[in-house]
Design a protein around this motif. Structure first.
Motif, short mmCIF file in Angstrom:
data_model
loop_
_atom_site.label_atom_id
_atom_site.label_comp_id
_atom_site.label_asym_id
_atom_site.label_seq_id
_atom_site.Cartn_x
_atom_site.Cartn_y
_atom_site.Cartn_z
N SER A 179 0.83 -1.20 0.00
CA SER A 179 0.00 0.00 0.00
C SER A 179 0.86 1.25 0.00
O SER A 179 1.71 1.43 0.90
CB SER A 179 -0.91 0.00 1.23
OG SER A 179 -1.56 1.23 1.36
N PRO A 180 0.70 2.14 -1.00
CA PRO A 180 1.49 3.39 -1.02
C PRO A 180 1.27 4.24 0.22
O PRO A 180 2.21 4.85 0.73
CB PRO A 180 0.99 4.09 -2.29
CG PRO A 180 0.42 3.00 -3.13
CD PRO A 180 -0.16 2.01 -2.18
N GLY A 181 0.03 4.27 0.72
CA GLY A 181 -0.24 5.06 1.91
C GLY A 181 0.49 4.52 3.13
O GLY A 181 1.03 5.29 3.93
N ALA A 182 0.50 3.20 3.26
CA ALA A 182 1.20 2.59 4.40
C ALA A 182 2.70 2.82 4.30
O ALA A 182 3.38 3.05 5.30
CB ALA A 182 0.88 1.10 4.46
N GLU A 183 3.23 2.75 3.09
CA GLU A 183 4.66 2.99 2.90
C GLU A 183 5.04 4.42 3.25
O GLU A 183 6.07 4.67 3.89
CB GLU A 183 5.06 2.68 1.46
CG GLU A 183 5.01 1.20 1.11
CD GLU A 183 5.46 0.93 -0.31
OE1 GLU A 183 5.79 1.91 -1.02
OE2 GLU A 183 5.50 -0.24 -0.72
N LEU A 184 4.21 5.37 2.85
CA LEU A 184 4.48 6.77 3.19
C LEU A 184 4.43 6.99 4.69
O LEU A 184 5.24 7.74 5.26
CB LEU A 184 3.48 7.68 2.48
CG LEU A 184 3.64 7.85 0.96
CD1 LEU A 184 2.49 8.67 0.39
CD2 LEU A 184 4.98 8.54 0.65
#
Length: 246
Positions: free
Chosen positions: A3-8
């Motif tokens: 998930s891009p959001g989780a990575e950010l």
């Protein structure tokens, strides 16, 4: 993580939050608790364990920090430009880093055992120590395990192309979460515990790192004189001879 959001959140927001706590926490601690800005040494209570544990821990820690500065902050192109091949750097870093890490863990283990097994030392352990020592041990052990699994037993892993890129990006304000997301799990856990360690730093005895007595090396001698001079030490005018000590 996919998930891009989780990575950010994990690899951008969390490290910056830990760095902010690190900076603001030091300012707060200095302004509110200068009396507690100390290592709270207990050398007078017990010296046998401390005699070996403290040098092993501190020398190992200095070597580990130095290795991380070179490995994370210095790009591979820089070391290659001065004639150090990637293979030479990798081999040297793995073995020297392993020795330094083992020394640091051994020293930390002795210091922790000293606090747990010595009745006179146990009461001097406060709540921050109970957070610091496990967190510090977890960070170092994860680093040693990651090195052993992926570099010694696994044939080698080039963390300078992933973890180092992410680390430098944090400080150049160009974080690259994709770089660290592709690293093995052990390296990711090592990075996260290191972030937590930096966040906890201002509130623990680690603050004494910034109070190293460097000025002691250049300070003038202190002259001591007896209040009542002994007969053998009495000079021609009846004054104590005194002596200069460092």
């Amino acid at each position: 993580m996919n998930s891009p959001g989780a990575e950010l959140l994990l690899w951008v927001a969390f490290p910056y939050a830990c760095l902010a706590v690190f900076v603001v926490g030091h300012v707060w601690r200095y302004r509110q608790d200068q009396f507690g800005w100390t290592s709270r040494t207990s050398q007078l209570l017990e010296r046998r364990w401390l005699r070996w544990g403290s040098p092993l821990f501190h020398l190992g820690a200095f070597a580990v920090i130095g290795g991380h500065v070179v490995g994370l902050a210095v790009p591979a192109s820089w070391t290659e430009a001065v004639g150090i091949s990637e293979h030479t750097y990798h081999t040297t870093a793995v073995w020297l880093g392993s020795v330094a890490g083992v020394a640091m863990v051994t020293g930390l283990g002795m210091l922790c055992a000293r606090r747990l097994l010595t009745p006179r030392i146990r009461p001097t352990t406060d709540r921050t120590d109970k957070v610091l020592f496990p967190l510090l041990a977890a960070t170092v052990l994860l680093g040693i395990t990651a090195t052993s699994v992926h570099n010694v037993l696994g044939g080698g892993y080039d963390y300078r192309s992933t973890v180092s890129v992410w680390f430098r990006g944090i400080f150049t304000l160009r974080p690259d979460p994709d770089a660290i997301s592709s690293a093995p799990l052990l390296f990711q856990l090592h990075a996260l515990t290191a972030c937590l360690l930096f966040a906890a730093w201002p509130f623990t005895r680690l603050v004494h790192v910034w109070s190293a007595p460097v000025g002691y090396l250049a300070r003038p001698y202190v002259v001591y004189r007896r209040r009542t001079a002994a007969p053998a030490a009495t000079g021609p005018r009846g004054r104590g001879s005194g002596r200069r000590v460092a």
